[in-house]
Design an enzyme around this catalytic site. Structure first.
Site: not given
Length: 348
Positions: A264, A312, A324
């Site tokens: 990520c 994240h 993402h």
């Protein structure tokens, strides 16, 4: 990485099949070590365990937390390798200078030894050409002063060399410690992912497909402010967003920073690098790599940081969507901005 996607919970009629699925998952993961491999079972009160998709969310979240720790350790290791290489290079140059100074001083000392066996006063009396001797003596005096200065240079060069060697030794020890930490972090990630794979493989094919394709998330039900359809906040944000969009479909690989695979934070770092912006490596550091803005003012290119531990990160694309790298087994994709609890919106 963790998607926090879950399939609709089964009704009473399918309760028996769901328990069977969870039992199979528990058996599949029983051999895995560590908390990441522990599948949920019935609690002491007799209530059933969370469903498989919830457990998957938990395991992927744990893997993502471990991945960000791995990324941080990897960044530290790379920095230390560079510092060690620089110190070793400087030490090599310092040793070369010390050797040259020692050779120079050794040559002068040998010359003085050969020419200084006779007392200077006696040598003057015995000299056939006293004026020439006095000129030589004056030169020797100057040579002695030069030798003293060179000796001082040698002592200083040796001091610097010792200091650089000590620094290199310390950095090497730090690098060894960080490398050991990297190995531990890698094992943590692998354990969590092994547990997730065991749960995923125990699920019916339809449930697996639903999870991989997005499914639903209860966290999407959180109340979000109205989001305006605005352009990117800057030219560099627009370039970064375009770069991220070009990566749609690229696989998630933990620790990867592109150009073919990403985790990520690796995707965010890569996308902004195309715009000439150097983002930090981890999602936690990226959270503070710019100005924080309210979610209601989010614009394309802004970083969306998720969870209280900032484990994240995604990029806002507008229209209530982010792009993402979700989790292993998934590919870079769009998802609703409210897919997980939001901690911060950062504008690099």
């Amino acid at each position: 990485m963790a998607s926090h996607r879950r399939t609709p919970k089964p009704g009473p009629a399918s309760r028996t099949s769901r328990v069977t699925v969870l039992s199979a998952a528990a058996a599949a993961a029983a051999a895995l070590s560590g908390g990441a491999a522990q599948l949920a079972a019935a609690d002491p009160s007799g209530d059933s365990a969370p469903d498989a998709s919830t457990r998957l969310d938990q395991l992927y979240q744990q893997a993502e937390q471990d991945t960000q720790r791995y990324d941080a350790a990897q960044e530290t290791a790379e920095r230390l390798r560079g510092e060690v290489a620089d110190l070793q290079d400087r030490a090599a140059r310092g040793q070369k200078r010390v050797n040259a100074l020692r050779d120079d001083l050794g040559a002068v000392a040998a010359s003085q030894y050969r020419e200084g066996a006779v007392d200077p006063t006696l040598a003057l009396l015995l000299s056939d050409r006293p004026s020439q001797y006095l000129d030589q003596a004056s030169a020797l005096d100057r040579l002695g002063a030069r030798q003293a200065a060179r000796l001082g240079e040698l002592q200083e060069a040796e001091r610097v060399l010792r200091q650089e060697r000590d620094q290199a030794t310390g950095k090497l020890a730090e690098l060894r410690s960080t490398s050991a930490q990297l190995r531990r972090r890698k094992e943590d990630v692998q354990r969590a992912l092994a547990g997730a794979q065991a749960v995923l493989h125990s699920m019916p094919a339809a449930a697996q497909a639903a999870y991989r394709d997005g499914g639903t998330r209860s966290s999407r039900d959180q109340a979000l402010p109205p989001l305006l359809d605005l352009p990117a906040s800057s030219g560099r944000a627009a370039v970064a967003l375009a770069a991220a969009r070009r990566m749609l479909g690229a696989p998630y690989v933990w620790g990867a920073t592109g150009p073919r695979a990403f985790d990520c934070s690796g995707l965010m770092q890569y996308a902004y690098a195309q715009a000439g912006v150097a983002l930090p490596r981890t999602s936690q550091a990226q959270m503070n790599a710019g100005r924080h803005v309210p979610l209601s003012q989010a614009r394309p290119g802004d970083l969306v940081i998720y969870r209280s531990d900032a484990s994240h990160v995604a990029m806002y694309v507008g229209g209530g969507q982010v792009i993402h790298a979700p989790y292993p087994g998934a590919r870079v994709r769009y998802d609703p901005v409210g897919m997980m609890p939001i901690t911060a919106i950062t504008r690099p």
